[in-house]
Design a protein around this motif. Structure first.
Motif, PDB file in Angstrom:
ATOM      1  N   GLY A  19       0.769  -1.217   0.070  1.00 54.56           N
ATOM      2  CA  GLY A  19      -0.202  -0.058   0.004  1.00 54.56           C
ATOM      3  C   GLY A  19       0.873   1.220  -0.078  1.00 54.56           C
ATOM      4  O   GLY A  19       0.507   2.216  -0.791  1.00 54.56           O
ATOM      5  N   ARG A  20       1.822   1.081   0.843  1.00 56.19           N
ATOM      6  CA  ARG A  20       2.862   2.311   0.911  1.00 56.19           C
ATOM      7  C   ARG A  20       3.562   2.619  -0.445  1.00 56.19           C
ATOM      8  O   ARG A  20       3.798   3.590  -0.991  1.00 56.19           O
ATOM      9  N   MET A  21       3.909   1.428  -1.128  1.00 54.90           N
ATOM     10  CA  MET A  21       4.729   1.475  -2.491  1.00 54.90           C
ATOM     11  C   MET A  21       3.870   1.981  -3.408  1.00 54.90           C
ATOM     12  O   MET A  21       4.127   2.720  -4.245  1.00 54.90           O
ATOM     13  N   ARG A  22       2.512   1.724  -3.443  1.00 60.43           N
ATOM     14  CA  ARG A  22       1.432   2.235  -4.215  1.00 60.43           C
ATOM     15  C   ARG A  22       1.399   3.782  -4.096  1.00 60.43           C
ATOM     16  O   ARG A  22       1.352   4.483  -5.355  1.00 60.43           O
ATOM     17  N   ARG A  23       1.366   4.040  -3.181  1.00 59.73           N
ATOM     18  CA  ARG A  23       1.176   5.587  -2.687  1.00 59.73           C
ATOM     19  C   ARG A  23       2.316   6.278  -3.075  1.00 59.73           C
ATOM     20  O   ARG A  23       2.232   7.339  -3.738  1.00 59.73           O
ATOM     21  N   VAL A  24       3.555   5.907  -3.054  1.00 58.26           N
ATOM     22  CA  VAL A  24       4.849   6.545  -3.554  1.00 58.26           C
ATOM     23  C   VAL A  24       4.947   6.364  -4.892  1.00 58.26           C
ATOM     24  O   VAL A  24       5.273   7.654  -5.296  1.00 58.26           O
ATOM     25  N   ASP A  25       4.396   5.449  -5.699  1.00 59.53           N
ATOM     26  CA  ASP A  25       4.484   5.297  -7.096  1.00 59.53           C
ATOM     27  C   ASP A  25       3.543   6.317  -7.637  1.00 59.53           C
ATOM     28  O   ASP A  25       3.980   7.069  -8.623  1.00 59.53           O
ATOM     29  N   GLU A  26       2.284   6.388  -7.021  1.00 58.30           N
ATOM     30  CA  GLU A  26       1.381   7.376  -7.435  1.00 58.30           C
ATOM     31  C   GLU A  26       1.810   8.833  -7.102  1.00 58.30           C
ATOM     32  O   GLU A  26       1.673   9.820  -8.291  1.00 58.30           O
ATOM     33  N   ALA A  27       2.390   9.322  -6.094  1.00 57.38           N
ATOM     34  CA  ALA A  27       2.899  10.539  -5.773  1.00 57.38           C
ATOM     35  C   ALA A  27       3.822  10.872  -6.796  1.00 57.38           C
ATOM     36  O   ALA A  27       3.820  12.101  -7.507  1.00 57.38           O
ATOM     37  N   MET A  28       4.939  10.131  -6.936  1.00 57.88           N
ATOM     38  CA  MET A  28       5.779  10.168  -8.165  1.00 57.88           C
ATOM     39  C   MET A  28       5.386  10.527  -9.262  1.00 57.88           C
ATOM     40  O   MET A  28       5.870  11.394 -10.049  1.00 57.88           O
ATOM     41  N   ARG A  29       4.341   9.776  -9.746  1.00 59.81           N
ATOM     42  CA  ARG A  29       3.833   9.952 -11.167  1.00 59.81           C
ATOM     43  C   ARG A  29       3.106  11.465 -11.328  1.00 59.81           C
ATOM     44  O   ARG A  29       3.038  11.720 -12.268  1.00 59.81           O
ATOM     45  N   ALA A  30       2.309  11.674 -10.149  1.00 64.25           N
ATOM     46  CA  ALA A  30       1.679  12.899 -10.086  1.00 64.25           C
ATOM     47  C   ALA A  30       2.775  14.174 -10.223  1.00 64.25           C
ATOM     48  O   ALA A  30       2.451  15.012 -11.150  1.00 64.25           O
ATOM     49  N   VAL A  31       3.672  13.935  -9.544  1.00 61.27           N
ATOM     50  CA  VAL A  31       4.750  15.284  -9.674  1.00 61.27           C
ATOM     51  C   VAL A  31       5.482  15.103 -10.951  1.00 61.27           C
ATOM     52  O   VAL A  31       5.608  15.994 -11.344  1.00 61.27           O
ATOM     53  N   LEU A  32       5.964  14.008 -11.324  1.00 56.33           N
ATOM     54  CA  LEU A  32       6.505  14.030 -12.680  1.00 56.33           C
ATOM     55  C   LEU A  32       5.715  14.410 -13.722  1.00 56.33           C
ATOM     56  O   LEU A  32       6.112  15.150 -14.676  1.00 56.33           O
ATOM     57  N   SER A  33       4.208  14.052 -13.904  1.00 60.11           N
ATOM     58  CA  SER A  33       3.582  14.538 -14.860  1.00 60.11           C
ATOM     59  C   SER A  33       3.397  16.068 -14.833  1.00 60.11           C
ATOM     60  O   SER A  33       3.464  16.559 -16.078  1.00 60.11           O
ATOM     61  N   ASP A  34       3.254  16.459 -13.797  1.00 61.86           N
ATOM     62  CA  ASP A  34       3.032  17.914 -13.433  1.00 61.86           C
ATOM     63  C   ASP A  34       4.303  18.778 -14.114  1.00 61.86           C
ATOM     64  O   ASP A  34       4.124  19.750 -14.725  1.00 61.86           O
ATOM     65  N   VAL A  35       5.463  18.240 -13.705  1.00 64.19           N
ATOM     66  CA  VAL A  35       6.620  18.941 -13.918  1.00 64.19           C
ATOM     67  C   VAL A  35       7.005  18.811 -15.588  1.00 64.19           C
ATOM     68  O   VAL A  35       7.641  19.698 -16.168  1.00 64.19           O
ATOM     69  N   ILE A  36       6.765  17.739 -16.098  1.00 63.46           N
ATOM     70  CA  ILE A  36       6.998  17.313 -17.444  1.00 63.46           C
ATOM     71  C   ILE A  36       6.088  18.355 -18.158  1.00 63.46           C
ATOM     72  O   ILE A  36       6.461  18.882 -19.364  1.00 63.46           O
ATOM     73  N   ALA A  37       4.967  18.444 -17.791  1.00 64.91           N
ATOM     74  CA  ALA A  37       3.802  19.425 -18.611  1.00 64.91           C
ATOM     75  C   ALA A  37       4.100  20.798 -18.644  1.00 64.91           C
ATOM     76  O   ALA A  37       3.776  21.479 -19.362  1.00 64.91           O
ATOM     77  N   SER A  38       4.558  21.187 -17.448  1.00 63.63           N
ATOM     78  CA  SER A  38       4.586  22.797 -16.865  1.00 63.63           C
ATOM     79  C   SER A  38       6.044  23.363 -16.887  1.00 63.63           C
ATOM     80  O   SER A  38       6.199  24.332 -17.288  1.00 63.63           O
ATOM     81  N   ASP A  39       6.941  22.465 -16.564  1.00 61.87           N
ATOM     82  CA  ASP A  39       8.361  22.883 -16.296  1.00 61.87           C
ATOM     83  C   ASP A  39       9.445  22.575 -17.281  1.00 61.87           C
ATOM     84  O   ASP A  39      10.434  23.411 -17.148  1.00 61.87           O
ATOM     85  N   LEU A  40       9.119  21.458 -17.904  1.00 65.05           N
ATOM     86  CA  LEU A  40      10.367  20.831 -18.679  1.00 65.05           C
ATOM     87  C   LEU A  40      10.322  21.502 -20.034  1.00 65.05           C
ATOM     88  O   LEU A  40       9.267  21.707 -20.686  1.00 65.05           O
ATOM     89  N   LYS A  41      11.428  22.364 -20.300  1.00 61.77           N
ATOM     90  CA  LYS A  41      11.476  23.199 -21.371  1.00 61.77           C
ATOM     91  C   LYS A  41      12.156  22.614 -22.696  1.00 61.77           C
ATOM     92  O   LYS A  41      12.547  23.310 -23.595  1.00 61.77           O
ATOM     93  N   ASP A  42      12.453  21.407 -22.661  1.00 58.92           N
ATOM     94  CA  ASP A  42      13.204  20.711 -23.337  1.00 58.92           C
ATOM     95  C   ASP A  42      12.538  20.405 -24.942  1.00 58.92           C
ATOM     96  O   ASP A  42      11.336  19.985 -24.994  1.00 58.92           O
TER      97      ASP A  42
END
Length: 117
Positions: free
Chosen positions: A4-27
């Protein structure tokens, strides 16, 4: 660590990476990328980030190359957003499940009985 904790960590990382790639990554190599999932190792040292890319093989290769070159930036953002003992090393992989799903849909469409008759 519990699943359950691993699932929450995976989901939290997915959410952070999705947001950063969509809004802050300028490549400019990174096109329309969707983070479809994250699989973190039990010791939180490594994380496989699965992405789908809108476009052809060239767009996919270019986007993956851009993500791989930005892994340090993305890893720092994960570290700043999430409180983890270790920030996992990110590895980006193309998620083939979307392609498989589209192929299955295509095959099922070919097998529909004709309505003429």
């Amino acid at each position: 660590m519990s699943s359950g904790r691993m699932r929450r960590v995976d989901e939290a990382m997915r959410a952070v990476l999705s947001d950063v790639i969509a809004s802050d990554l300028k490549d400019p190599r990174v096109g329309f990328v969707t983070v479809t999932g994250v699989k973190t190792s039990p010791d939180l040292r490594h994380a496989r980030v699965f992405v789908s890319v809108l476009g052809d093989e060239d767009a996919r290769a270019s986007s993956l190359e851009g993500l791989r070159s930005a892994h340090g930036f993305l890893q720092r953002r994960v570290a700043s957003e999430l409180t983890l003992k270790h920030t996992p090393t990110l590895t980006f992989e193309y998620d083939t499940s979307v392609d498989r799903g589209m192929r299955i849909t295509e095959l099922l469409g070919d097998t529909e009985p004709s309505s003429s008759g």
